[in-house]
Design a protein around this motif. Structure first.
Motif, PDB file in Angstrom:
ATOM      1  N   TYR A 184       0.820  -1.210   0.000  1.00 38.61           N
ATOM      2  CA  TYR A 184       0.000   0.000   0.000  1.00 38.61           C
ATOM      3  C   TYR A 184       0.852   1.256   0.000  1.00 38.61           C
ATOM      4  CZ  TYR A 184      -3.143   3.630   1.202  1.00 38.61           C
ATOM      5  OH  TYR A 184      -3.825   4.801   1.167  1.00 38.61           O
ATOM      6  N   GLN A 186       3.639   1.721  -1.249  1.00 40.85           N
ATOM      7  CA  GLN A 186       4.315   1.958  -2.526  1.00 40.85           C
ATOM      8  C   GLN A 186       3.347   2.317  -3.632  1.00 40.85           C
ATOM      9  OE1 GLN A 186       7.758   2.014  -3.052  1.00 40.85           O
ATOM     10  NE2 GLN A 186       7.421   2.232  -0.861  1.00 40.85           N
ATOM     11  N   LEU A 187       2.198   1.669  -3.663  1.00 38.71           N
ATOM     12  CA  LEU A 187       1.314   1.834  -4.809  1.00 38.71           C
ATOM     13  C   LEU A 187       0.039   2.587  -4.503  1.00 38.71           C
ATOM     14  CD1 LEU A 187       1.748  -1.713  -6.292  1.00 38.71           C
ATOM     15  CD2 LEU A 187       2.929   0.358  -6.887  1.00 38.71           C
ATOM     16  N   GLY A 188      -0.284   2.743  -3.244  1.00 40.73           N
ATOM     17  CA  GLY A 188      -1.443   3.550  -2.899  1.00 40.73           C
ATOM     18  C   GLY A 188      -2.769   2.919  -3.225  1.00 40.73           C
TER      19      GLY A 188
ATOM     20  N   VAL B  24      10.837   4.216   3.040  1.00 49.48           N
ATOM     21  CA  VAL B  24       9.571   4.939   2.926  1.00 49.48           C
ATOM     22  C   VAL B  24       9.714   6.238   3.700  1.00 49.48           C
ATOM     23  CG1 VAL B  24       7.121   4.851   3.369  1.00 49.48           C
ATOM     24  CG2 VAL B  24       8.353   2.778   2.889  1.00 49.48           C
ATOM     25  N   HIS B  30       3.576   9.236  -0.381  1.00 48.31           N
ATOM     26  CA  HIS B  30       4.444   8.229  -0.983  1.00 48.31           C
ATOM     27  C   HIS B  30       4.108   7.959  -2.432  1.00 48.31           C
ATOM     28  CE1 HIS B  30       5.122   7.604   3.194  1.00 48.31           C
ATOM     29  NE2 HIS B  30       3.917   7.118   3.367  1.00 48.31           N
ATOM     30  N   PHE B  31       2.894   8.274  -2.838  1.00 55.20           N
ATOM     31  CA  PHE B  31       2.492   7.831  -4.163  1.00 55.20           C
ATOM     32  C   PHE B  31       1.652   8.921  -4.800  1.00 55.20           C
ATOM     33  CE2 PHE B  31       0.371   5.682  -0.687  1.00 55.20           C
ATOM     34  CZ  PHE B  31      -0.812   6.373  -0.689  1.00 55.20           C
ATOM     35  N   ALA B  32       1.606   8.899  -6.111  1.00 58.44           N
ATOM     36  CA  ALA B  32       0.968  10.005  -6.798  1.00 58.44           C
ATOM     37  C   ALA B  32      -0.535   9.798  -6.931  1.00 58.44           C
ATOM     38  CB  ALA B  32       1.599  10.173  -8.164  1.00 58.44           C
ATOM     39  N   HIS B  33      -0.955   8.640  -7.400  1.00 56.40           N
ATOM     40  CA  HIS B  33      -2.365   8.490  -7.759  1.00 56.40           C
ATOM     41  C   HIS B  33      -3.046   7.474  -6.869  1.00 56.40           C
ATOM     42  CE1 HIS B  33      -1.330  10.817 -11.241  1.00 56.40           C
ATOM     43  NE2 HIS B  33      -0.359   9.980 -11.485  1.00 56.40           N
ATOM     44  N   GLY B  34      -2.914   7.633  -5.574  1.00 50.34           N
ATOM     45  CA  GLY B  34      -3.542   6.687  -4.673  1.00 50.34           C
ATOM     46  C   GLY B  34      -5.029   6.909  -4.595  1.00 50.34           C
ATOM     47  N   VAL B  35      -5.697   5.989  -3.900  1.00 48.10           N
ATOM     48  CA  VAL B  35      -7.132   6.131  -3.747  1.00 48.10           C
ATOM     49  C   VAL B  35      -7.488   7.078  -2.618  1.00 48.10           C
ATOM     50  CG1 VAL B  35      -7.993   4.053  -4.783  1.00 48.10           C
ATOM     51  CG2 VAL B  35      -6.996   3.953  -2.538  1.00 48.10           C
ATOM     52  N   LYS B  36      -6.481   7.552  -1.889  1.00 47.32           N
ATOM     53  CA  LYS B  36      -6.721   8.390  -0.716  1.00 47.32           C
ATOM     54  C   LYS B  36      -7.554   9.626  -1.059  1.00 47.32           C
ATOM     55  CE  LYS B  36      -4.216  11.701   1.948  1.00 47.32           C
ATOM     56  NZ  LYS B  36      -2.990  12.482   1.963  1.00 47.32           N
TER      57      LYS B  36
ATOM     58  N   ASP G  78      -3.489  10.050   5.745  1.00 44.49           N
ATOM     59  CA  ASP G  78      -4.128   9.010   4.957  1.00 44.49           C
ATOM     60  C   ASP G  78      -5.151   8.245   5.810  1.00 44.49           C
ATOM     61  OD1 ASP G  78      -4.724   7.214   3.113  1.00 44.49           O
ATOM     62  OD2 ASP G  78      -2.675   6.652   2.630  1.00 44.49           O
ATOM     63  N   ILE G  80      -6.833   5.541   5.023  1.00 48.78           N
ATOM     64  CA  ILE G  80      -6.987   4.100   4.750  1.00 48.78           C
ATOM     65  C   ILE G  80      -6.253   3.239   5.779  1.00 48.78           C
ATOM     66  CG2 ILE G  80      -6.763   2.329   3.010  1.00 48.78           C
ATOM     67  CD1 ILE G  80      -6.819   4.630   1.007  1.00 48.78           C
TER      68      ILE G  80
END
Lengths: 493, 231, 85, 97, 177, 117, 123
Positions: A184, A186-188, B24, B30-36, G78, G80
């Motif tokens: 998670y 790393q890839l979101g 990390v 950490h990521f560009a296109h997350g679902v957050k 975040d 999640i």
């Protein structure tokens, strides 16, 4: 559409919450409702299988949010075939254990059937879900019902086996959480299809570590080699039908998860070799260990681990033939091993220790059960006119196609070992004198029906293997086609 | 000897875990296109739920919550199966004497307030931190206080079963209602209201209240099972 | 205002150390439970201060839960020590 | 700065409590130490801006985990290496026979 | 040694109703405290929830009834709170003096005295107040005898102890309950 | 800085000092019951005044903080009372000077023998 | 707080890993069954701390749009991992409860808590 994959989870849960209430009205409900639910699940999965032949994979979205956001359930030919198998076995296990030993009391029966039903549900959920964390939740459902069912008999050793299972299961779930969290960060995302799509972006070390954590975790349920210490004890101590359910349902689901993660999510180079090697080690070690077991169910457990190793070898070959062979192996193993556990637990019914020597001469007293056990033994060794023969043949030809001659040789040699220990039991059943202090117990009519239907499947597919090969081939196609899986899920958005 | 092997293994594991985590960045995206971002914006704009965690737990990933409730149900069932006894043993009291009268009357005073706190936590699940699990746990803890301080205090087993079953079934039924009315399981079928209002979020608040009752009943059941066990 | 909070936090941190020493040293169970109880109270104050520092009203729920339930945790241990359990 | 030092201190305290819980022979003290861990963990969750999780940890860690561990201790033994006296007597009787 | 629990005695209808209303009021106040606002929706929900809860808890939550709302009693309640807070602050300074002085000037002991209070709840309040006032810690209450751990014993005589420790509070509490 | 803020700051500072003194008392006192005294009183008042101080800083929060204060003031003495009673039942008697009074000992142990625990 | 983020990073990750390792050590080497279960729960706590720390955002605030924070979505941490940890905590509690009831039953049959004396099955 005739139904939806989400009903596989919703209906059993509804029934599970309903059972304690209905049990207050009429006690027999606690036995009947799970059976009805399992039968419903079987009907549903068969009808969905027929539906997807013409309409393609069903991707069911939960709570109205498309796949990367919400959770989704995937009913593809592969997961559909496994679901059908599992629900069928679940129904048979229910039938078999309708009046099994302690189940005749109300309170134990309530717990037993709720746990059994939810174990089947959890396994089905593991197979259907397309979300990594959801898979964790289903694994926990399966594990906890497994702990409860293992320690179902109030004997001294069953709690010990369950505790062993629990320890390994708790480690496994912690490791799985770590693995999921690494992915998670790393890839979101947690959706398996989207993870598969984005996997090339991930750092190599992260990829390896997360794969190791996840494989260790799922390997516990899937009985891969260094992590299967729980399996023999659990199979020995659990009630007979539960052993069948474990080997036929839970382990299949875990192997599915394992394969789905390696084949679809990751694009690592060495993963197939990993499967091949781990499968080979599991196979050899388990079959050798089975040779010197003194207890019947323990022997069957080691044999079951060995068969799972064989399936992993087949997956590790990596070609389409290999996957086909693996699926066929899983299918036939689920059927045959359930038959063996069912009939075997009647052969050693009244003894808590369940030594192999207790089956001596049972052929005279329980002719049909003994005959069914022999049938299963022959089938799992791979003697020609039975079901096991075709699956092993498929595996050998797949290995030969990929020029893995050593593998063929090893499998053949170990199969002889397998034949030795099964035939030893068969020999004892028919040609030894009955021991004075064992008294045979006639199977109930339900148990007989369950065993006979399994035996019928073994025989019918043994003579007409084409009945299932088409289905399995489609499933294998489905598993191999990674791009289509991703596309089907993500296009649902 | 075993200790040293384990220590060595743990050192290796710790080294690798630490090196993974140090890769990390702490406190940075950490990521560009997350679902957050999708979760945050749709929980505010579409669902009108101010607590995004609640929106995730109950709606976006509501299936997990169903599974989680099932896990608690299962562990209560499995526990009573594991500690199974013959019927006549169950009735025996496991608390030997009541607490001092001061604590008794203190607990008596405090118990409704604790229950009210639990109810507050799960009614406000979509506005403030907390929700069904937390509220249920608080209520169960209040019952635990009464069980411990009064020797004879008890809750009827049948009532617990009723609350548990009905709440669980209603959860699934609400999910199925979403399936039959809107086309997907657990989808919101009620109007969503305004952000930061008590009556907002549609079905989410109702589900969390149900989860609260169910969790409370299950945890009380677990406490009962293990409390009336004499080793 | 922040300086006052920092002052309070630092002085509470020193208090924490004393409580921790008592927790490790405490000859009887009671001493350890007292240490736990005091830690809970310190924790409640700390949570209130932290929620002021973050300017979030809703964090007070956590303090509320701790303030109410910490007492029950002590009662549980006390009842066990009394031999009533 | 002071905030940082406080956080470091409570982290240290938490790890110390964990070590104490594992090393301590008296299981009751170990359980109390796990209560301390849960308390500090909950404060940490709050500092890391996760009040929901902090609330859950508070609600479960304070009383419920403690009570199930304590009831287990009550039903079994309190010290790690302790054996049941009944069993010892049984063994002595066996030897005497 | 322990008196039997008296929490399940039958109550008359009038007391029941009165207590129910009192509980409702108290719980509603607590609810407002929890939510921290006077928003209409919150208030309505609070009233409903508090009503249901106090109806269900009527046999448990029996501290006091509507009679507590009489102005005289409220006045004494306020006075009690003031006295209590003063004693609390005093006790803290006392404690600080003891803790900070290097010689630890303490002379602990356990004394006992008898109290006139009837209801359990009043005894509980008195015990709590004693615990929070200078140098004393209530250990047990058996029937109406209080056992107090006193950090600086002035006299072992129950009468003197009572005068020193609890007289102010008790006079007020008798008037309140 | 308004008057409310000054009051609040004063309360927070005093409260934190009392919390510290409570912890110091727990550390320094010679026996369990004295520690309980220090722990209960000082930390209760300390926590109360810290919380109320924050309430003065932020008047919107005052109601909730007041409830919290009431809960703390209500439950802290109860827990220390429970603890004291439990430890007495475990036959751990308070440290007294020569000729000190111990009235509760006779209740627990009518013969007056002292046991090690 | 932002200035010292790298110290805090090492400290928080380090203590999470330390909790995991301490729990694992306890679960693997200790003889008492209750200690093993305790070790498992400590390990779980470490993992939860780690998950929350991985979701943290510098200078962020909790993902709750309460009054006054309606428009600060890009400063929120975040949500999640928090939801996942919520699920994981409850599941961990369920597993702990089952484990402890198994411990009670093992004690009932074996009269000991030492795992090296409970050896009817091969370990």
């Amino acid at each position: 559409m005739v139904g939806s994959p989400v009903l596989f989870v919703a209906i059993p849960l509804l029934a599970a919450f309903l059972i304690p209430l209905m049990g207050m009205i009429w006690k027999e409900f606690v036995r009947i409702i799970p059976g009805l639910v399992l039968a419903y699940m079987l009907v549903l999965s068969v009808s969905l299988i027929i539906y997807i032949q013409s309409h393609g994979t069903i991707v069911e979205v939960i709570s109205g949010w498309g796949p990367p956001v919400g959770i989704n359930l995937v009913f593809s030919p592969f997961s559909g075939a496994l679901t059908t198998l599992m629900t069928f076995l679940g129904l048979l296990v229910w039938l078999y254990s309708h009046k099994f030993k302690r189940n005749v009391d109300y309170e134990p029966a309530k717990k037993y059937f709720i746990l059994l039903m939810l174990m089947v549900t959890g396994s089905v959920g593991m197979v259907l879900t397309g979300d990594l964390f959801n898979m964790f939740v289903f694994i926990e459902i399966v594990s906890i019902s497994g702990y409860g069912l293992t320690s179902f008999f109030v004997r001294r050793d069953s709690a010990e086996a369950a505790f062993k299972f629990l320890l390994m299961g708790a480690f496994a779930s912690s490791f799985l959480l770590i693995g999921i969290m690494i992915i998670y960060t790393q890839l979101g995302t947690l959706n398996m299809a989207e993870i598969a799509q984005r996997m090339p972006q991930m750092d190599y070390h992260m990829k390896v570590f997360s794969l190791i954590f996840i494989l260790v975790a799922i390997g516990v349920e899937a009985e891969t080699f260094p992590l299967n210490g729980w399996a023999p004890d659990v199979y020995t101590q659990a009630p007979g039908p539960i052993s069948a359910a474990m080997s036929g349902i839970v382990v299949k689901a875990a192997v599915y998860a394992n394969i789905r993660i390696i084949y679809t999510m990751y694009d690592l180079q060495g993963a197939y070799e990993y499967l091949l090697i781990i499968g080979l080690i599991t196979f050899i070690v388990a079959e050798t260990a089975a040779l010197k077991q003194e207890r019947l169910k323990r022997m069957l457990a080691y044999s079951s681990i060995g068969q799972m190793g064989l399936a992993m070898i087949a997956f590790g070959i990596g070609t389409k033939e290999g996957v086909y062979a693996a699926l066929f192996l899983m299918f036939s193993h689920a059927i045959i091993k359930s038959l063996l556990f069912f009939s075997g637990s009647y052969l050693v019914y009244n003894k808590t220790s369940k030594y192999i020597k207790h089956v001596n001469g049972m052929g005279k007293y329980l002719p049909i059960t003994a005959f069914l056990f022999t049938l299963g033994a022959f089938a799992i060794i791979g003697l020609p006119p039975f079901m096991g023969f075709w699956s092993k043949l498929a595996l050998l030809s797949a290995a030969a196609d990929s020029n893995l001659v050593i593998l063929v040789a090893v499998i053949l040699v170990v199969s002889i070992v397998e034949a030795v220990y099964y035939l030893r039991v068969v020999n004892r059943i028919f040609f030894f004198k009955k021991r004075a202090n064992t008294k045979p117990e006639k199977p109930t009519i339900n148990a007989m029906i369950a065993m006979l239907s399994l035996a019928a499947i073994v025989l019918v597919i043994g003579f007409y293997p084409d009945l299932v090969t088409g289905l399995i081939e489609r499933a294998a196609d489905d598993l191999m086609d990674k791009g289509r899986y991703i596309g089907e899920i993500l296009s649902k958005n | 000897m075993k200790k040293y092997i384990v220590l060595g293994l743990l050192a290796v594991l710790g080294y690798y875990l630490m090196s993974i985590f140090l890769l990390v960045d702490f406190g940075l995206p950490h990521f560009a296109h997350g679902v957050k971002d999708v979760y945050l914006s749709s929980s505010k704009n579409i669902l009108k739920v101010s607590n995004a965690v609640t929106a995730i737990v109950v709606n976006f990933r509501g299936f997990d919550t169903l599974g989680e409730v099932t896990v608690l149900f299962l562990s209560a069932t499995a526990m009573s199966g594991i500690l199974y006894k013959k019927r006549h043993d169950i009735g025996e009291r496991s608390i030997l004497f009541p607490a001092s009268s001061i604590i008794r009357s203190g607990a008596k005073m405090l118990f409704p307030s604790i229950t009210l706190l639990g109810i507050y936590v799960f009614i406000h699940g979509h506005l403030s931190p907390g929700g069904g699990f937390q509220g249920g746990t608080i209520i169960a803890t209040g019952f635990l206080l009464m069980l411990l301080t009064y020797q004879n205090y008890s809750v009827s087993h049948n009532r617990l079963v009723w609350v548990e079953s009905v709440a669980g079934m209603l959860f699934v039924i609400i999910g199925l209602a979403g399936y039959f009315m809107k086309g997907s399981f657990l989808e919101n079928v009620l109007p969503v209201g305004e952000l930061n209002d008590l009556f907002s979020g549609g079905v989410i608040g109702i589900i969390y209240v149900l989860v609260g009752f169910k969790v409370a009943a299950e945890l009380i059941g677990i406490i009962y099972t293990i409390l009336h066990e004499k080793g | 205002m922040e300086y006052i909070i920092y002052f309070a936090l630092s002085i509470m941190a020193v208090a924490l150390v004393f409580v921790a020493i008592r927790f490790i040293k405490g000859p009887t169970t009671g001493d350890r439970v007292i240490a736990l109880d005091t830690l809970t109270t310190l924790g409640v104050s700390g949570i209130v201060l932290a929620s002021y520092l973050f300017h979030r009203f809703i964090y007070l729920d956590v303090a509320l839960v701790y303030g109410v339930l910490g007492f029950i945790g002590v009662i549980v241990i006390a009842r066990y020590l009394e031999g009533a359990l | 700065m002071i905030f940082l030092i406080t956080v470091l201190l409570i982290l240290l305290l938490m790890v110390g409590a964990a070590i104490y819980a594992i090393v301590q022979k008296d299981l009751l003290f170990a359980v109390i130490a796990s209560g301390v861990i849960s308390l500090i963990l909950s404060i940490l969750f709050l500092i890391l801006q996760a009040p929901d999780v902090a609330l859950t940890e508070a609600a479960i860690g304070v009383a419920l985990t403690t009570i199930i561990f304590i009831i287990t201790i009550r039903n079994t033994v309190r010290y790690e290496d302790e054996r049941n006296k009944k069993k010892k007597q049984k063994n002595v009787k066996k030897l005497a026979k | 040694m322990n008196s039997q629990p008296t929490h399940l005695q039958p109550l008359s209808t009038q007391t029941k109703v009165s207590r129910f209303l009192m509980n409702w009021l108290l719980l509603t106040i607590v609810w407002i405290g929890f939510t921290g606002t006077f928003d209409l929706h919150e208030l309505l929900t609070g009233i409903v929830v508090a009503g249901i809860l106090s109806f269900m808890a009527i046999r448990i939550f029996t501290c006091c009834d509507l009679a507590l709302l009489a102005p005289k009693k409220l006045f004494y309640l306020g006075k009690f709170i003031v006295v209590f807070l003063v004693a609390l602050v005093k006790s803290n300074f006392d404690m600080a003096r003891r803790v900070l002085s290097p010689a630890l000037p303490i002379n602990p002991g356990v004394v006992k005295f008898k109290s006139q209070l009837k209801s359990n709840f009043a005894k509980m309040v008195l015990a709590n107040a004693i615990t929070l006032t200078p140098g004393t810690l209530s250990i047990d209450v058996i029937d109406d005898t209080f056992y107090i751990h006193w950090i600086d014993v002035k006299s072992a005589d129950p009468e003197v102890a009572f005068k020193e420790i609890a007289e102010d509070f008790e006079n007020l509490l008798i008037k309140i309950f | 800085m308004s008057i409310m803020e000054i009051i609040g700051s004063f309360l927070v500072i005093v409260g934190s000092i009392f919390l510290f003194l409570g912890a110091l008392g727990i550390y320094r006192m010679p026996d369990l019951y004295s520690r309980l005294q220090a722990g209960t009183k000082a930390t209760t008042l300390g926590a109360m005044s810290v919380i109320l101080g924050v309430g003065f800083w932020e008047p919107d929060w005052f109601l909730k903080l007041l409830v919290l204060v009431v809960f703390i003031g209500y439950s802290n003495p109860l827990s220390s009372h429970a603890m004291a009673r439990a430890m007495f039942k475990k036959k751990i008697f308070p440290w007294t000077k020569e000729g000190g009074v111990d009235a509760y000992k006779e209740v627990i142990e009518p013969t007056g023998e002292k046991q090690e625990s | 707080m932002e200035k010292y983020l790298d110290i805090l990073e090492i400290a928080i990750y380090g203590s999470a890993v330390a909790l995991i390792l301490i729990g694992l050590y306890g679960a693997l080497t200790k003889k008492s069954l209750i200690k093993i279960v305790l070790g498992l729960s400590i390990m779980d706590s470490g993992i939860h701390l780690m998950m929350i720390a991985l979701g943290y955002l510098k200078g962020g605030t909790a993902p709750i749009f309460s009054k006054g924070f309606e428009n600060s979505a890009d400063q929120m941490v975040d949500p999640i991992p928090q939801a996942l940890v919520l699920t994981a905590i409850v599941i961990g509690f369920g597993v702990t409860a089952v484990a402890l009831s198994l411990v009670i039953r093992l004690y009932r049959h074996h009269d000991t808590l030492r795992i090296d004396e409970i050896k009817n099955l091969k370990w």
